[in-house]
Write a protein that holds these residues in place. Structure first.
Motif, short mmCIF file in Angstrom:
data_model
loop_
_atom_site.label_atom_id
_atom_site.label_comp_id
_atom_site.label_asym_id
_atom_site.label_seq_id
_atom_site.Cartn_x
_atom_site.Cartn_y
_atom_site.Cartn_z
N THR A 174 0.75 -1.22 0.03
CA THR A 174 -0.05 0.06 -0.05
C THR A 174 0.59 1.43 0.07
O THR A 174 0.30 2.10 -0.32
N THR A 191 -0.55 -4.59 3.62
CA THR A 191 -1.79 -5.00 4.19
C THR A 191 -1.50 -6.29 5.05
O THR A 191 -2.08 -6.79 5.83
N SER A 218 -3.15 -3.81 9.14
CA SER A 218 -2.89 -3.32 7.73
C SER A 218 -2.45 -2.04 7.70
O SER A 218 -3.26 -0.92 8.06
N SER A 220 -1.46 1.63 6.10
CA SER A 220 -2.13 2.41 5.00
C SER A 220 -1.13 3.62 4.67
O SER A 220 -1.30 3.96 3.66
N THR A 236 -2.33 2.78 10.47
CA THR A 236 -3.12 1.67 9.64
C THR A 236 -4.37 1.86 9.42
O THR A 236 -4.91 2.86 9.57
N HIS A 237 -4.95 0.83 8.71
CA HIS A 237 -6.47 1.20 8.19
C HIS A 237 -7.32 1.13 9.31
O HIS A 237 -8.56 1.38 9.12
N GLN A 368 -11.00 3.31 0.47
CA GLN A 368 -11.73 2.15 0.99
C GLN A 368 -12.11 1.00 0.18
O GLN A 368 -12.14 -0.22 0.79
N VAL A 371 -8.78 -1.38 -0.75
CA VAL A 371 -7.79 -1.75 0.01
C VAL A 371 -8.72 -2.73 1.08
O VAL A 371 -9.38 -2.02 1.87
#
Length: 389
Positions: A174, A191, A218, A220, A236-237, A368, A371
Motif C-alpha cells: 500500500t 496489508t 494493515s 495504510s 493503519t487502516h 476504502q 484496499v
C-alpha cells in the motif's frame, strides 16, 4: 512546537476550488518544489476519484490542466524533485505515467510499463530522481515491488522494468516511500502488517532488506521522521499509529517510540473518526499526526515518546471526510482535499471564506473500496530480520 501550534490555530481558508462534478472527491495532493524566482508559479496536482489528474496554480487556485487518459484506478501522484515540470502518476493498468506539464496535449511524455498482471496501488521516486518504484496489489498469492530507471527521455519512449522484489511482502503493498535524503533507502508498507526498509544498492532482495517492523495491522501510510530521518512511522487502516527509531536497531533499546492500536480510543480531547496522515516538521524536529472527523474538522496531534497531545482543530472548511493534505513549510500554508469535492488552501490569518463551504458528499472512499483490511493474523515475518517491538 508552540510556534507550529500557533501557526496552525491561525490558519484560515484563503482559497477554495470546487470540482466541476460535485460527485468527484480528492484522494491525493502533490506539490512541486517552491520556485524561488517565481513563488507564485508553484504548482499543485490533485488525484481525483473520476480517474483524472488536475493541475492548479497554488497562489490563485485556478485549474491549469487536466489529464484523464487513465483506463484504470489512479493510486498516487508526485512531482519530480529536480524538475517542477515533470509529474508522475501510477495506475492500476500496470503503468506509471510521466507528464510534462508544459505540454498542451493530454498524452503522457513517457510510460513506465509493469508486467501484464500488475495492479499498482503505490509508488514513489528516489530523492535524486534516478529510481522509480511501484508496489502492486496481491494477485495469485504474489505481490511485487517493480523498479525502473526514472531518468527522463525527451524521446518519449516506454520503459521496461529494471527488476522486481517479490519475497518481502505477502499482501497488497500500500505504500512506497524513498528516504528524503538518501536515494538508496526505501520504506514500504503492506496489508500484511509489515513495514520494510531496503537498501536498494545491494545486489539482491534478501541483502537489501535491512529491517522489518511489525505494526500488527494493515498498513495504510508510511513516512520518514527524525532529525536525520532515521525513524519511520506508519498509520493503519484501523486508525492505529506506530513509530520506530531505526538507529536503535543494533542496540539493547526498544526501537518502538510509540504504538497506538486505535487513535479514536486513545485521544478524547477531540472527536477523531480517522487519521489522515503524519507530518514530521524538520525545522522544529517534531512529529505530528493529522486526524479528522466525518463532518470535515481537521485535528493536529503532537507525538512524543508514547505520548500523544491534542493541539488544535481547523473547522468550517470541509463538510465531509478529508482524505489528503500537504503542509508547505516555506510559507506555512496547508492544502486539503476531501469528499466534499473541494480543494482548500489555508493561510495564516487569511480572510475566512467558510460561508462558501460546500455540502457534504455521502460516498464511500475509493481508497476504502480498493484496499482490504486484514486481521493481525494474516501475515508472517522474516524472523532473522524482525526485531521485537
Amino acid at each position: 512546537m508552540e510556534r507550529l501550534e500557533e501557526q496552525f490555530s491561525d490558519l484560515r481558508v484563503a482559497k477554495r476550488s470546487a470540482m466541476k462534478d460535485n460527485m468527484t472527491y480528492i484522494l491525493d495532493i502533490g506539490m512541486s518544489s517552491a520556485v524561488v524566482e517565481a513563488p507564485k508559479n508553484q504548482a499543485v496536482a490533485i488525484l481525483c476519484s473520476d480517474k483524472s489528474i488536475r493541475l492548479y496554480n497554488k497562489e490563485t487556485m485556478t485549474c491549469l490542466q487536466e489529464y484523464n487518459a487513465h483506463p484504470g484506478v489512479l493510486s498516487g501522484i508526485c512531482f519530480s524533485h529536480s524538475n517542477n515540470n515533470l509529474l508522475f502518476s501510477a495506475c492500476s493498468d500496470a503503468t506509471v505515467k510521466l507528464w510534462d506539464v508544459r505540454a498542451s496535449g493530454s498524452e503522457p511524455a513517457q510510460i513506465f510499463n509493469g508486467y501484464p498482471a500488475n495492479v499498482f496501488i503505490s509508488f514513489d521516486i528516489s530523492c535524486n530522481d534516478l529510481v522509480l518504484c511501484a508496489g502492486t496489489e496481491k494477485i495469485d498469492d504474489e505481490s511485487f515491488l517493480v523498479f525502473w530507471d526514472a531518468r527522463y527521455s525527451s524521446k518519449g519512449d516506454s520503459r521496461e522494468p529494471l527488476g522486481i522484489y517479490s519475497e518481502s511482502h505477502n499482501d497488497d503493498i500500500t505504500q512506497v516511500r524513498f528516504h528524503p535524503n538518501n536515494p538508496g533507502l526505501m520504506a514500504t508498507g503492506s496489508t500484511d502488517g509489515l513495514v520494510n526498509v531496503f537498501d536498494i544498492a545491494e545486489d539482491n532482495e534478501d541483502d537489501a532488506l535491512s529491517s522489518t517492523c511489525n505494526s500488527g495491522s494493515s498498513v495504510s501510510v508510511v513516512g520518514w521522521a527524525g532529525k536525520d530521518y532515521n525513524q519511520i512511522y506508519c498509520l493503519t487502516h484501523d486508525e492505529g499509529f506506530c513509530w520506530w527509531d531505526l538507529a536503535q536497531m543494533d542496540t539493547d533499546e526498544s526501537i518502538t517510540l510509540c504504538k497506538v492500536e486505535d487513535m479514536r480510543e486513545k485521544v478524547t480531547s477531540c472527536s477523531i473518526d480517522y487519521l489522515i496522515g503524519g507530518l514530521y516538521h524538520d525545522k522544529t524536529d517534531s512529529m505530528f499526526l493529522v486526524a479528522g472527523s466525518h463532518t470535515g474538522d481537521i485535528h493536529l496531534l503532537s507525538c512524543d515518546s508514547d505520548n500523544l497531545t491534542y493541539l488544535k482543530s481547523l473547522q468550517g472548511g470541509h463538510t465531509a471526510t478529508v482524505r489528503s493534505f500537504n503542509w508547505c513549510v516555506d510559507d506555512n500554508s496547508l492544502l486539503t482535499g476531501g469528499e466534499d469535492a473541494q480543494l482548500l488552501l489555508w493561510k495564516l490569518k487569511a480572510k475566512d471564506l467558510s460561508p462558501g463551504k460546500r455540502d457534504s458528499m455521502k460516498m464511500t472512499s475509493a481508497v476504502q473500496q480498493r484496499v482490504r483490511v486484514h486481521s493481525s493474523k494474516s501475515y508472517s515475518t522474516k524472523q532473522k530480520k524482525n526485531k521485537d517491538v
